[in-house]
Design a protein around this motif. Structure first.
Motif, short mmCIF file in Angstrom:
data_model
loop_
_atom_site.label_atom_id
_atom_site.label_comp_id
_atom_site.label_asym_id
_atom_site.label_seq_id
_atom_site.Cartn_x
_atom_site.Cartn_y
_atom_site.Cartn_z
N ASP A 294 0.53 -1.57 8.35
CA ASP A 294 0.22 -1.47 6.83
C ASP A 294 -0.30 -2.90 6.50
N THR B 190 -2.62 9.25 -0.99
CA THR B 190 -1.47 8.64 0.10
C THR B 190 -0.51 9.47 0.20
N ARG B 269 -10.13 9.23 1.09
CA ARG B 269 -10.11 8.12 -0.04
C ARG B 269 -11.02 8.70 -1.04
N ASP B 301 -3.70 1.49 0.99
CA ASP B 301 -2.95 2.43 0.92
C ASP B 301 -2.26 2.37 -0.49
#
Lengths: 347, 347
Positions: A294, B190, B269, B301
């Motif tokens: 991430d 997410t 997304r 994210d």
């Protein structure tokens, strides 16, 4: 009516020629959106230069050079001038510097840039060389002379780095910089993640023209250290020379270490990192790091580059991408030239 | 000696108060690095305003408002002035506009901004409202008056968007924009990837204060469409109103569709996408998209945001991050104010 800006270009390699071709390709757009007419009036090369105050046709001049490897017989030829004489004599507004970098001495670009600034010409450089040891001197000279010194193309070609710090993050304090700044190393690490050994990945990069025959500058982190020092000096007001940057390369990094990190969801990248210490000093380091999935630089794959700024008030801002070829560097030079003349107040 | 810039702030909610506190927090830095002294001289609110040409203490004024929900008894009180009267009367250099957005009418900000531009004040707005229907009018008014109109905070708070296009990509043609521009929707998607149903993910976002009690503007893509239209108008010279943006939201998106995409290495997304057609027209669309893992917006994210520009000469440049809270928006306002006064030529 467009304002005429007289441009001289030192260095007529692939970046220099791409830049002048871009002047042709973007002429109408630049005139419409920026109100500027960028006129090429001089080209400085090692053996001879061209100067024509009334303007040189950019694409034709590039094509001539490609055909003849020189300017023989050109009506604007100055046979005994190298770049330095051109910069000394030309009545120009901007020097675009693209000569090959001698990292050790910074020459001949250092002389070109000192001379140009001394004559109150703005400078846009694709050349890191002069700034490795003389960043502060040149920055102060530009300020004293009231002219602009723009280094986007030197910092990371078309990946925006310095202008992000200067403009998009204006008013913040930059606490840290993290960068994946060397496309060659990143390509090799990306191939190693796919299971290839270092030597095989390097060989592939060399066949594709991504890595040099001697890849030391890239894979040992020197290039990353040079770029990091330049960006930290500009964005964090540091005063680093490359030797101040702790440096670990990727030569001989075991493939199974890269694969193990990947299996664990992490990505090994050659990261340049500059942070401000408690005492206010900026410390910088280049080393392979296993970034968690991430992390915004974890997804910078292949020969791509990316930079992440950690700030006090905007948190983290990361920029990724930008073409790495000569046209990308040329586009960065063009943007720097346009930004010299553009204030925030619309025309 | 620093140049004194007189600032009035309309709207003293969380963003407005964060902005004036930032004036205090960054005073020394801004004076050193930009040579500017940003002086708060007026605050406009719905019920009453403050005006003191000699300057108001920013943090104290914010604290007073928080304690008393007003300015009762303040020596600089103008009890019968709303923001509009303040902007009409104040001798200021910059209006910082942070009143609540009425997306339908753009008021009261529209009146504040028209008046400020008419009086040759620069404007930095955190408020999208006035630009939804009046972008071109206000842009042209600013140009005619020779003042700056800066909208970074309105476009996406601390995520740099407009200044990336204007500065970092100067001289390129922007062929397409892709954006993950709504943190609430992205947080929900997410969480859905982690296996939660839409309703559960929305509930969690509401408990965390990420989603509004009525989440329609966010989850149905209206907010993304508004931002996308604003960015496309500024960066691609489009002329879009939100109704021109095709729009599909994420309400009721099946969780197993999101999970199936994730299993396949793709990430769903809510993407805002503007592209230039063959005929030169800009088409815009907001819809959930399953982005491949190597798409630079796939890794945006949680409540983060990101924007990707596809250009002709620099290829793709993506920016991710930037704090989404009031302080992030305030930092974007501060940067816009600083950039109004900063040319490329160093002081």
């Amino acid at each position: 009516v467009a304002r005429r800006i007289r441009v001289v270009v030192c260095g007529f390699g692939r970046v220099g020629r791409s830049f002048v071709r871009l002047l042709d390709d973007t002429r109408a757009r630049v005139e419409r959106s920026h109100g500027l007419a960028l006129d090429l009036i001089g080209v400085g090369e090692l053996a001879a230069s061209l100067l024509d105050a009334s303007g040189l046709p950019p694409a034709e001049t590039a094509a001539l050079y490609e055909t003849t490897r020189g300017f023989a017989g050109h009506p604007a030829l100055r046979p005994d001038w190298r770049g330095l004489e051109l910069v000394r004599e030309a009545e120009a507004d901007v020097l675009v510097e693209t000569t090959p970098t001698d990292i050790r001495t910074g020459e001949p670009a250092l002389g070109h840039i000192r001379t140009a600034l001394g004559r109150r010409m703005h400078v846009a450089s694709a050349n890191k060389g002069p700034f490795i040891r003389h960043y502060r001197e040149l920055r102060e000279l530009a300020a004293k002379q009231g002219v602009a010194l723009k280094l986007s193309a030197a910092a990371a070609a078309a990946l925006p780095t310095l202008d992000v710090a200067e403009t998009c993050l204006a008013g913040t304090e930059i606490l840290a910089i993290e960068g994946v700044l060397n496309g060659t190393s990143n390509f090799i690490l990306t191939r190693m993640r796919a299971g290839h050994a270092y030597a095989a990945a390097l060989g592939e990069a060399q066949r594709l023209g991504i890595a040099e025959p001697d890849p030391t500058l890239d894979v040992e982190g020197y290039d990353t250290a040079n770029k990091l020092a330049l960006i930290a000096n500009a964005a964090m007001d540091a005063d680093l020379v490359p030797e101040d940057v702790e440096r670990v390369g990727i030569t001989g990094l075991p493939a199974d270490m890269v694969r193990a990190a990947a299996a664990d969801g992490r990505m090994v990248r050659l990261v340049g990192r500059a942070t401000r210490d408690g005492d206010g000093r900026v410390r910088a380091r280049v080393a392979p790091e296993a970034l968690p999935a991430d992390h915004p630089l974890a997804s910078v794959d292949g020969a791509e580059k990316g930079i992440s700024y950690v700030t006090d008030t905007m948190h983290r801002v990361t920029v990724v991408g930008g073409k790495s070829d000569p046209r990308g560097a040329a586009a960065a030079l063009l943007k720097d030239v346009l930004n010299i003349y553009r204030g925030a107040i619309p025309r």
